[in-house]
Design a protein around this motif. Structure first.
Motif, PDB file in Angstrom:
ATOM      1  N   ALA A 261       0.852  -1.188   0.000  1.00  0.00           N
ATOM      2  CA  ALA A 261       0.000   0.000   0.000  1.00  0.00           C
ATOM      3  C   ALA A 261       0.886   1.236   0.000  1.00  0.00           C
ATOM      4  O   ALA A 261       0.986   1.957   0.993  1.00  0.00           O
ATOM      5  CB  ALA A 261      -0.930  -0.001   1.208  1.00  0.00           C
ATOM      6  N   PRO A 262       1.573   1.504  -1.127  1.00  0.00           N
ATOM      7  CA  PRO A 262       2.539   2.606  -1.169  1.00  0.00           C
ATOM      8  C   PRO A 262       1.924   3.975  -0.886  1.00  0.00           C
ATOM      9  O   PRO A 262       2.630   4.896  -0.461  1.00  0.00           O
ATOM     10  CB  PRO A 262       3.101   2.528  -2.592  1.00  0.00           C
ATOM     11  N   GLU A 263       0.615   4.117  -1.125  1.00  0.00           N
ATOM     12  CA  GLU A 263      -0.021   5.416  -0.868  1.00  0.00           C
ATOM     13  C   GLU A 263      -0.199   5.693   0.622  1.00  0.00           C
ATOM     14  O   GLU A 263      -0.541   6.815   1.021  1.00  0.00           O
ATOM     15  CB  GLU A 263      -1.380   5.498  -1.587  1.00  0.00           C
ATOM     16  N   PHE A 264       0.024   4.668   1.445  1.00  0.00           N
ATOM     17  CA  PHE A 264      -0.059   4.839   2.897  1.00  0.00           C
ATOM     18  C   PHE A 264       1.355   4.723   3.475  1.00  0.00           C
ATOM     19  O   PHE A 264       1.730   3.711   4.045  1.00  0.00           O
ATOM     20  CB  PHE A 264      -0.988   3.785   3.513  1.00  0.00           C
ATOM     21  N   GLY A 265       2.131   5.774   3.308  1.00  0.00           N
ATOM     22  CA  GLY A 265       3.525   5.725   3.724  1.00  0.00           C
ATOM     23  C   GLY A 265       3.778   6.266   5.121  1.00  0.00           C
ATOM     24  O   GLY A 265       4.921   6.310   5.568  1.00  0.00           O
ATOM     25  N   GLN A 266       2.724   6.684   5.820  1.00  0.00           N
ATOM     26  CA  GLN A 266       2.907   7.264   7.151  1.00  0.00           C
ATOM     27  C   GLN A 266       3.347   6.188   8.141  1.00  0.00           C
ATOM     28  O   GLN A 266       3.142   4.999   7.933  1.00  0.00           O
ATOM     29  CB  GLN A 266       1.592   7.928   7.630  1.00  0.00           C
ATOM     30  N   SER A 267       3.961   6.621   9.238  1.00  0.00           N
ATOM     31  CA  SER A 267       4.463   5.667  10.234  1.00  0.00           C
ATOM     32  C   SER A 267       3.378   5.217  11.210  1.00  0.00           C
ATOM     33  O   SER A 267       3.453   4.113  11.755  1.00  0.00           O
ATOM     34  CB  SER A 267       5.628   6.289  11.016  1.00  0.00           C
ATOM     35  N   GLU A 268       2.370   6.064  11.433  1.00  0.00           N
ATOM     36  CA  GLU A 268       1.304   5.695  12.360  1.00  0.00           C
ATOM     37  C   GLU A 268       0.230   4.885  11.638  1.00  0.00           C
ATOM     38  O   GLU A 268      -0.239   5.289  10.575  1.00  0.00           O
ATOM     39  CB  GLU A 268       0.666   6.950  12.974  1.00  0.00           C
ATOM     40  N   PRO A 269      -0.168   3.735  12.196  1.00  0.00           N
ATOM     41  CA  PRO A 269      -1.205   2.925  11.541  1.00  0.00           C
ATOM     42  C   PRO A 269      -2.525   3.681  11.431  1.00  0.00           C
ATOM     43  O   PRO A 269      -2.886   4.463  12.319  1.00  0.00           O
ATOM     44  CB  PRO A 269      -1.352   1.717  12.472  1.00  0.00           C
ATOM     45  N   ARG A 270      -3.219   3.454  10.330  1.00  0.00           N
ATOM     46  CA  ARG A 270      -4.547   4.040  10.157  1.00  0.00           C
ATOM     47  C   ARG A 270      -5.479   2.986   9.578  1.00  0.00           C
ATOM     48  O   ARG A 270      -5.036   2.079   8.860  1.00  0.00           O
ATOM     49  CB  ARG A 270      -4.503   5.267   9.243  1.00  0.00           C
TER      50      ARG A 270
END
Length: 349
Positions: A261-270
């Motif tokens: 899921a490259p579009e979700f690159g943030q460190s905090e899970p969502r």
């Protein structure tokens, strides 16, 4: 002839049937309006035909505003789901009806009508039934006669409202292949309504997916199936496992199943929702990579095996589809397995 609809909206009382729909149908193409029952696709078709009028918006035919033009003046052929043939008329007279009721100054002579009707009956491969009545025909034959009647007036646009919806599966399959061949021969701009995704993907040049009165996606059958733009399209077109999970650092996790899921690159899970096609899941016996599970059921459907795999108490069962070429089944009920997705799509929420 091209068709364009601009910002169409239509309400029936409190119900919003269409909301700001804008579309262009190119001259000579065959387009499917696809969506669940009540999504607005038939309302859109009837507005194009002039059988309904939108609350707001415009309909353009060949670039000219036809919004207020009466249905008789639009040059549209309409094919209904339930044939709408005149039971007291022969097949020949049904096909000739639209020509014979024209004003005298526009009506062809009897010889021209006869030639045109027989040419159309030959086109739909039913010339030998010209003297029969609708009650003497099969459902598939009646629908082809209804199509010939719509074509008799030489429409600029052909509109079909679930033309094969009243037929059994075998006849539907034969007729949709026949419709595709007929369209390739005539090149009349055609729009047909269906809730059958297989029908839309097999027959149409482009597919318009509609949901709750709004357009979800427009594209070729390949684009619609392989690159769904929204969660609705992914879930509606083809079979898909719908899973809830978390995404972070470019990966989504669904009860142990990991999908890029490259579009979700943030460190905090969502929170995210994932869609995985059954044929995009690799299944191996115990010892393979992926999430551990156990086979719940196995069924052969044609040349495919459909396998249900339980991967955890809180997770929904995974539906897996594998090609099968005969012989023994590679997996049995109760067998321990490992499942690994080869591809999938992740959406926020």
């Amino acid at each position: 002839m091209s068709i364009e609809v601009r910002d169409l909206s239509k309400r029936f009382g409190a119900f919003q049937a269409l909301g700001d729909v804008s579309l262009t149908f190119n001259s000579g193409e065959l387009v499917a309006l696809l969506g669940p029952s009540g999504c607005g696709k038939t309302t859109l078709l009837r507005i194009i035909a002039g059988l309904e009028y939108a609350d707001t918006g415009a309909v353009l035919l060949a670039g000219e505003d036809a919004t207020a033009t009466h249905v008789r003046e639009r040059g549209v052929g309409f094919v209904f789901q339930h044939y709408a043939l005149f039971r007291h008329m022969t097949v020949f007279d049904n096909v000739a009806f639209g020509l014979s009721v024209r004003p005298r100054r526009l009506r062809p002579d009897k010889g021209d009508i006869t030639r045109r009707v027989h040419r159309l009956l030959e086109l739909v491969q039913l010339d030998w039934l010209a003297d029969r009545y609708p009650d003497q025909l099969s459902g598939g034959q009646r629908q082809r006669i209804a199509l010939a009647r719509a074509l008799a007036v030489e429409p600029r646009v052909l509109l079909l409202d679930e033309p094969f919806g009243a037929l059994d599966a075998r006849v539907r399959k034969d007729l949709r292949a026949w419709l595709r061949r007929l369209h390739d021969e005539l090149h009349v701009t055609s729009v047909f309504v269906t809730h059958d995704q297989e029908e839309a993907l097999e027959v149409a040049d482009r597919v318009v997916v509609i949901n709750q009165g709004r357009v979800e996606q427009v594209g070729t059958p390949q684009e619609i199936y392989n690159s769904p733009a929204t969660p609705f399209v992914y879930g509606f077109i083809g079979d898909a496992n719908r899973l809830s999970g978390q995404a972070a650092a470019g990966w989504a996790d669904f009860h142990g199943l990991r999908v890029a899921a490259p579009e979700f690159g943030q460190s905090e899970p969502r929170p995210v929702t994932g869609y995985i096609r059954p044929h995009d899941i690799e299944l191996k016996s115990e010892g393979g990579t992926g999430v551990a599970g156990r086979v719940e059921s196995v069924a052969q459907v044609g040349a495919a095996l459909r396998i249900s795999v339980r991967v955890g108490e809180s997770a929904p069962s995974l539906q897996v589809e594998l090609p099968h070429h005969g012989g023994h089944w590679p997996f049995a009920v109760g067998q321990a397995v490992h499942a690994r997705p080869r591809a999938g799509r992740v959406f926020a929420g």
